[in-house]
Motif scaffolding. Structure first.
Motif, PDB file in Angstrom:
ATOM      1  N   ARG A 214       9.939  44.272  14.180  1.00 26.02           N
ATOM      2  CA  ARG A 214       9.250  43.981  13.181  1.00 26.02           C
ATOM      3  C   ARG A 214       8.964  42.556  12.683  1.00 26.02           C
ATOM      4  O   ARG A 214       7.943  42.134  12.660  1.00 26.02           O
ATOM      5  N   MET A 215       9.895  41.870  13.201  1.00 24.02           N
ATOM      6  CA  MET A 215       9.995  40.205  13.019  1.00 24.02           C
ATOM      7  C   MET A 215       8.747  39.839  14.176  1.00 24.02           C
ATOM      8  O   MET A 215       7.898  39.025  13.849  1.00 24.02           O
ATOM      9  N   PHE A 216       8.825  40.331  15.336  1.00 26.43           N
ATOM     10  CA  PHE A 216       7.871  40.123  16.293  1.00 26.43           C
ATOM     11  C   PHE A 216       6.343  40.564  15.784  1.00 26.43           C
ATOM     12  O   PHE A 216       5.664  39.877  16.147  1.00 26.43           O
ATOM     13  N   ASP A 217       6.159  41.820  15.519  1.00 25.46           N
ATOM     14  CA  ASP A 217       5.177  42.188  14.900  1.00 25.46           C
ATOM     15  C   ASP A 217       4.517  41.229  13.866  1.00 25.46           C
ATOM     16  O   ASP A 217       3.166  41.181  13.712  1.00 25.46           O
ATOM     17  N   ASP A 218       5.291  41.063  12.862  1.00 27.86           N
ATOM     18  CA  ASP A 218       4.912  40.006  11.682  1.00 27.86           C
ATOM     19  C   ASP A 218       4.510  38.720  12.143  1.00 27.86           C
ATOM     20  O   ASP A 218       4.313  37.908  11.229  1.00 27.86           O
ATOM     21  N   GLY A 219       4.674  38.180  13.458  1.00 29.22           N
ATOM     22  CA  GLY A 219       4.592  36.840  14.075  1.00 29.22           C
ATOM     23  C   GLY A 219       5.625  35.834  13.576  1.00 29.22           C
ATOM     24  O   GLY A 219       5.452  34.506  13.704  1.00 29.22           O
ATOM     25  N   GLU A 220       6.871  36.415  13.212  1.00 31.42           N
ATOM     26  CA  GLU A 220       7.931  35.423  12.849  1.00 31.42           C
ATOM     27  C   GLU A 220       8.512  34.723  14.425  1.00 31.42           C
ATOM     28  O   GLU A 220       8.269  35.601  15.406  1.00 31.42           O
ATOM     29  N   ASP A 221       9.178  33.794  14.076  1.00 26.03           N
ATOM     30  CA  ASP A 221       9.626  33.040  15.427  1.00 26.03           C
ATOM     31  C   ASP A 221      11.008  33.946  15.549  1.00 26.03           C
ATOM     32  O   ASP A 221      11.874  34.027  14.894  1.00 26.03           O
ATOM     33  N   ILE A 222      11.178  34.416  16.821  1.00 28.72           N
ATOM     34  CA  ILE A 222      11.906  35.276  17.350  1.00 28.72           C
ATOM     35  C   ILE A 222      12.784  34.619  18.341  1.00 28.72           C
ATOM     36  O   ILE A 222      13.745  34.937  18.947  1.00 28.72           O
ATOM     37  N   SER A 223      12.483  33.438  18.607  1.00 32.83           N
ATOM     38  CA  SER A 223      13.289  32.481  19.766  1.00 32.83           C
ATOM     39  C   SER A 223      14.360  32.567  19.833  1.00 32.83           C
ATOM     40  O   SER A 223      15.276  32.313  21.035  1.00 32.83           O
ATOM     41  N   GLU A 224      15.139  32.235  18.585  1.00 35.51           N
ATOM     42  CA  GLU A 224      16.634  32.093  18.390  1.00 35.51           C
ATOM     43  C   GLU A 224      17.409  33.472  18.939  1.00 35.51           C
ATOM     44  O   GLU A 224      18.545  33.315  19.308  1.00 35.51           O
TER      45      GLU A 224
END
Length: 77
Positions: free
Chosen positions: A8-18
């Motif tokens: 969901r975070m990825f699809d919403d364009g949120e920063d998932i790098s951590e």
């Protein structure tokens, strides 16, 4: 974190790098796969001559030429 929340975070364009471990990350379809090809000796000699002229290995030359041919073929489709 669940996979569903991560997606969901990825699809919403949120920063998932951590949440990623870049030290072990791999590029798909870029991992080497060994193949063996038999060439007539005159082809091997030609490859060696051209590789020497360019200052690269025979393997590098073969990989470059095949990649160039595949890229050109992909653009003609």
């Amino acid at each position: 974190m669940s996979a569903k929340e991560f997606d969901r975070m990825f699809d919403d364009g949120e920063d998932i790098s951590e949440y990623l471990d870049f030290a072990t990350a791999r590029h798909l379809n870029l991992e080497p796969k060994r193949v063996n090809i038999d060439f007539p000796s005159w082809v091997v000699q030609g490859l060696d001559d051209e590789a020497k002229r360019l200052g690269v290995t025979r393997q590098s030359l073969v990989k470059l030429w095949i990649a160039e041919k595949l890229e050109a073929h992909r653009h003609t489709k």
